[in-house]
Motif scaffolding. Structure first.
Motif: not given
Length: 223
Positions: A1, A3, A33, A219
């Motif tokens: 993921m 960060r 996410g 994103k």
């Protein structure tokens, strides 16, 4: 993921981070996410404003301690931020951007970034990792672009013809007007900005939509 680092400037739109924008930022990152850690300068605010009366007070408050109200205590000193650990950096708005992150409130177009903010943001700008700025925080973005020697970077504070958009252009960047629920993406420099409460009459739902547009663009850039 992936960060990112979120940089807060206090708690309260008149002297720190705009709370709706800051909370919307954390919500929108979670929706996308994207993991995050919060940071804030560990020093005194420029001043403290009574948000009920809108008048200044004689109090002294610490930016980091005030930011902890928004981050539920999970916030670190900005000087501890390690840019190599993050894929991007995000700055919610509020007048704290102009007062605590840079000197625009005092110096106008002669403003500079505070040293701890400069040390945090410039590695992202120079590496062309995404930098997101909401509401008044594009001032920080534009100053960093100027520091990097960039010109005509696309940045928005919503609408033109105001002191913030004028400063952005005075620093050699390009102000792009957008509606409240839109974000401005500069793919060349990986800059993302959105107006939020630069539209004073915006509803909380519109603020969330503005921030969601920025985080959706983030994103996409992060991939």
């Amino acid at each position: 993921m992936k960060r990112v680092a979120v940089v807060l400037s206090g708690s309260g739109y008149l002297d720190g981070s705009e709370i709706t924008e800051a909370v919307s930022t954390l919500i929108a990152l979670s929706q996308q996410g994207i993991a995050y850690d919060c940071y804030a300068p560990d020093r005194a605010q420029r001043h403290v404003v009574n948000h009920l009366s809108g008048e200044g007070t004689e109090e002294t408050r610490n930016i980091l301690i005030e930011a902890a109200r928004i981050a539920r205590g999970k916030v670190s000193p900005l000087e501890a931020l390690m840019p190599i650990a993050y894929a991007g950096i995000v700055f919610p708005g509020g007048f704290g951007a102009a007062k605590n992150l840079c000197t625009f409130a005092d110096d106008g177009e002669n403003a500079r970034l505070h040293d701890d903010v400069k040390a945090a943001i410039m590695p992202f700008v120079l590496a062309k990792k995404p930098v997101v700025a909401i509401c008044a925080a594009p001032l920080v973005l534009a100053l960093a672009a100027k520091e990097a020697g960039y010109s005509k970077a696309r940045i928005t504070v919503g609408y033109g013809g105001n002191p913030l958009s004028d400063a952005i252009e005075a620093w050699g960047q390009m102000h792009v007007s957008v509606e409240v629920d839109q974000a401005c993406l500069d793919p060349e420099h990986a800059f993302i900005s959105a107006p939020a409460y630069m539209y004073d009459e915006a509803t909380p739902a519109e603020i969330l939509a503005s921030v969601q547009a920025a985080m959706g663009a983030l994103k996409d850039v992060l991939g």
